[in-house]
Design an enzyme around this catalytic site. Structure first.
Site, PDB file in Angstrom:
ATOM      1  N   LYS A  67       6.887 -38.379 -37.022  1.00  0.00           N
ATOM      2  CA  LYS A  67       7.293 -38.202 -38.425  1.00  0.00           C
ATOM      3  C   LYS A  67       6.422 -39.006 -39.406  1.00  0.00           C
ATOM      4  O   LYS A  67       5.302 -38.623 -39.655  1.00  0.00           O
ATOM      5  CB  LYS A  67       8.779 -38.510 -38.570  1.00  0.00           C
ATOM      6  CG  LYS A  67       9.625 -37.605 -37.631  1.00  0.00           C
ATOM      7  CD  LYS A  67      11.091 -37.657 -37.906  1.00  0.00           C
ATOM      8  CE  LYS A  67      11.920 -36.945 -36.862  1.00  0.00           C
ATOM      9  NZ  LYS A  67      12.102 -35.527 -37.044  1.00  0.00           N
ATOM     10  N   ASP A 120      12.996 -45.416 -29.323  1.00  0.00           N
ATOM     11  CA  ASP A 120      12.479 -44.193 -29.930  1.00  0.00           C
ATOM     12  C   ASP A 120      12.600 -44.357 -31.442  1.00  0.00           C
ATOM     13  O   ASP A 120      13.673 -44.143 -32.015  1.00  0.00           O
ATOM     14  CB  ASP A 120      13.275 -42.984 -29.425  1.00  0.00           C
ATOM     15  CG  ASP A 120      12.836 -41.695 -30.109  1.00  0.00           C
ATOM     16  OD1 ASP A 120      12.007 -41.765 -31.055  1.00  0.00           O
ATOM     17  OD2 ASP A 120      13.341 -40.625 -29.726  1.00  0.00           O
ATOM     18  N   TYR A 152      18.456 -37.827 -29.544  1.00  0.00           N
ATOM     19  CA  TYR A 152      17.469 -36.774 -29.259  1.00  0.00           C
ATOM     20  C   TYR A 152      16.096 -37.410 -29.145  1.00  0.00           C
ATOM     21  O   TYR A 152      15.717 -38.242 -29.981  1.00  0.00           O
ATOM     22  CB  TYR A 152      17.481 -35.747 -30.398  1.00  0.00           C
ATOM     23  CG  TYR A 152      16.495 -34.610 -30.221  1.00  0.00           C
ATOM     24  CD1 TYR A 152      16.659 -33.666 -29.217  1.00  0.00           C
ATOM     25  CD2 TYR A 152      15.405 -34.472 -31.083  1.00  0.00           C
ATOM     26  CE1 TYR A 152      15.760 -32.618 -29.062  1.00  0.00           C
ATOM     27  CE2 TYR A 152      14.503 -33.424 -30.934  1.00  0.00           C
ATOM     28  CZ  TYR A 152      14.679 -32.496 -29.923  1.00  0.00           C
ATOM     29  OH  TYR A 152      13.790 -31.465 -29.779  1.00  0.00           O
TER      30      TYR A 152
HETATM   31  C1  LIG Z   1      14.463 -39.705 -32.630  1.00  0.00           C
HETATM   32  C2  LIG Z   1      13.594 -38.528 -32.320  1.00  0.00           C
HETATM   33  N1  LIG Z   1      12.803 -38.578 -31.248  1.00  0.00           N
HETATM   34  C3  LIG Z   1      11.986 -37.554 -30.929  1.00  0.00           C
HETATM   35  C4  LIG Z   1      11.954 -36.415 -31.695  1.00  0.00           C
HETATM   36  C5  LIG Z   1      11.035 -35.284 -31.326  1.00  0.00           C
HETATM   37  O1  LIG Z   1      10.000 -35.215 -32.241  1.00  0.00           O
HETATM   38  P1  LIG Z   1       9.196 -33.826 -32.456  1.00  0.00           P
HETATM   39  O2  LIG Z   1      10.146 -32.885 -33.089  1.00  0.00           O
HETATM   40  O3  LIG Z   1       8.052 -34.238 -33.331  1.00  0.00           O
HETATM   41  O4  LIG Z   1       8.734 -33.383 -31.124  1.00  0.00           O
HETATM   42  C6  LIG Z   1      12.769 -36.325 -32.816  1.00  0.00           C
HETATM   43  C7  LIG Z   1      12.755 -35.101 -33.652  1.00  0.00           C
HETATM   44  O5  LIG Z   1      13.532 -34.908 -34.536  1.00  0.00           O
HETATM   45  C8  LIG Z   1      13.616 -37.405 -33.136  1.00  0.00           C
HETATM   46  O6  LIG Z   1      14.440 -37.362 -34.182  1.00  0.00           O
END
Ligand SMILES: Cc1ncc(COP(=O)(O)O)c(C=O)c1O
Length: 428
Positions: free
Chosen positions: A267, A239, A144
């Site tokens: 985060k 990511d 994700y």
């Molecule tokens: C690996 C990863 N990338 C991107 C995101 C997206 O982040 P946000 O929820 O702050 O938009 C998340 C959210 O859980 C994530 O776990």
């Protein structure tokens, strides 16, 4: 436990907020039941609106790595707030946190702050496309990267064809530029690259996946991806929204000794305030506006409160040489304790763990990708979730999520949790 007030608050919320929540996974659709409303949190514990105390294994989905309401972070935000909350003009603290982040993370020279992980990943992909002059991207099923259009894609009709939208509102035009690969399967990625020769701008990956449970990269997968990208002039985007400042000071890049070309954060970097960031070597980052042609912007980007929280958090992590090994030791203790009681109670399970990320899967064989994660027994997971909740332990309300361990957890808390798992195991 009683959730009378939470239920009443949820009913009110449903009248004015779609599904009663501002982010879908909070709605408990994966496990059934009514979401719990939080009143406050401190250290390792959540206190809900009905007066229950819960040991928290979600920690705002990762950011609260040092526990809730951590004093240095709260103090930094309060002090900053007194001096104004947003200016839309440069502030010194943005440079301070940027310098610190660049010093902690390998292979990055410059960093741009945004407001969420979604924005970070979306902007990183645009930068990769602009820099490379190519359109297609490869992402992995089960990873994700936020809710921007290019990532809301599911498998198409054939493994080497393009994906299809998995949400109404995402156009076929967008979907055709996203190719979907299988995590931990380098031959599958090679086939996609081969079938789309000289068209792939970037491969984006969670270097340790956390959105299909915790799934570690196997058999030098990251190294093989790095080599594949180098051989084909493709940018590798790590990511690290989950893994950044969690698996090590320098995140997964440091832990696995593999470099990404662009790295995304979220985060932990915001200390619990809305912050994301993306970073790369200078040559790539200088492609961004205002000095480069790739446009990216944000009214509240680099917001002083968010920067104050993030800076205080990174300073704490940077100053504590033991924090990541302490987190890992606690997670290992929890893993071994849970595995022991599940085994004693004859519950078939798999536990995946990397650093302070861990997930428990039921009835599944080895979990290495989305398909193997999806084989887990969701009915058992639902009972497990509600059983633990009843015992005062809060894990993510979905079988596809990672538990995030916080340094605020004591070994007594871990023993309390293992005892709760033992009690619940007898009911599964
Ligand atoms: C690996 C990863 N990338 C991107 C995101 C997206 O982040 P946000 O929820 O702050 O938009 C998340 C959210 O859980 C994530 O776990």
């Amino acid at each position: 436990m009683i959730y009378k007030r939470s239920s009443a608050l949820f009913a009110e919320a449903e009248k004015v907020i779609p599904g009663g929540v501002n982010s879908p996974v909070r709605a408990f659709n994966g496990v059934g039941g009514t979401p719990i409303f939080v009143k406050e949190a401190k250290g390792a514990y959540l206190y809900d609106e009905d007066g229950n105390r819960l040991v928290d294994y979600i920690n705002s989905w990762g950011p609260m790595i040092l526990g809730h309401a951590h004093k240095p972070v709260v103090d930094a935000v309060v002090e900053k707030a007194k001096k104004g909350t947003s200016f839309g003009m440069p502030t010194e603290i943005e440079t301070e946190i940027a310098k610190l982040a660049v010093s902690m993370v390998p292979n990055i020279d410059k960093i741009r702050f945004v407001n969420s992980g979604t924005e970070a990943c979306m902007s990183a992909v645009r930068l990769a496309r602009g820099f490379s002059g190519k359109d297609k991207i490869i992402k992995f099923a089960g990873c994700y990267h936020g809710h921007s259009d290019s990532f809301l894609i599911q498998a198409g009709s054939g493994a080497s064809t393009f994906g299809t939208p998995n949400s109404p509102g995402v156009t076929q035009g967008t979907a055709k530029d996203t190719l979907l690969a299988t995590y931990n399967d380098i031959e599958n990625v090679k086939a996609l690259v081969e079938a789309n020769k000289d068209e792939v701008a970037c491969i984006i990956i969670e270097p340790v996946a956390g959105n299909m449970g915790c799934v570690p990269p196997k058999n030098d997968f990251l190294k093989k991806l790095r080599d594949l990208c180098d051989a084909n002039n493709i940018l590798l985007i790590f990511d690290e929204v989950m893994t950044g400042f969690r698996l090590a000071k320098g995140g997964a890049q440091e832990r696995y000794h593999i470099s990404g070309d662009i790295v995304c954060f979220g985060k932990v970097i915001g200390g619990g305030l809305p912050v994301g960031a993306f970073a790369a070597r200078e040559e790539i980052m200088n492609y961004l506006a205002p000095i480069g042609p790739v446009y990216q912007a944000g009214t509240l980007s680099g917001n002083p409160l968010a920067m104050a929280a993030g800076l205080a958090m990174l300073q704490e992590l940077n100053a504590d040489a033991e924090v990541f090994s302490r987190l890992e030791a606690k997670t290992k203790y929890l893993h071994e304790g849970i595995a022991k009681v599940l085994t004693e109670n004859k519950i078939t399970h798999t536990i995946n763990r990397v650093g302070s990320m861990i997930s428990v899967h039921f009835d599944a064989a080895e979990v290495v990708d989305f398909n193997t994660a999806a084989k887990g027994n969701n009915d058992t997971f639902k009972k497990f979730f509600h059983g633990l909740l009843n015992e005062g332990v809060y894990i993510a309300p979905s079988a596809f999520e990672t538990w995030f361990i916080t340094d605020a957890l004591s070994y007594e808390d871990l023993d309390f949790t293992i005892a709760a798992v033992n009690t619940v195991s007898k009911t599964l």
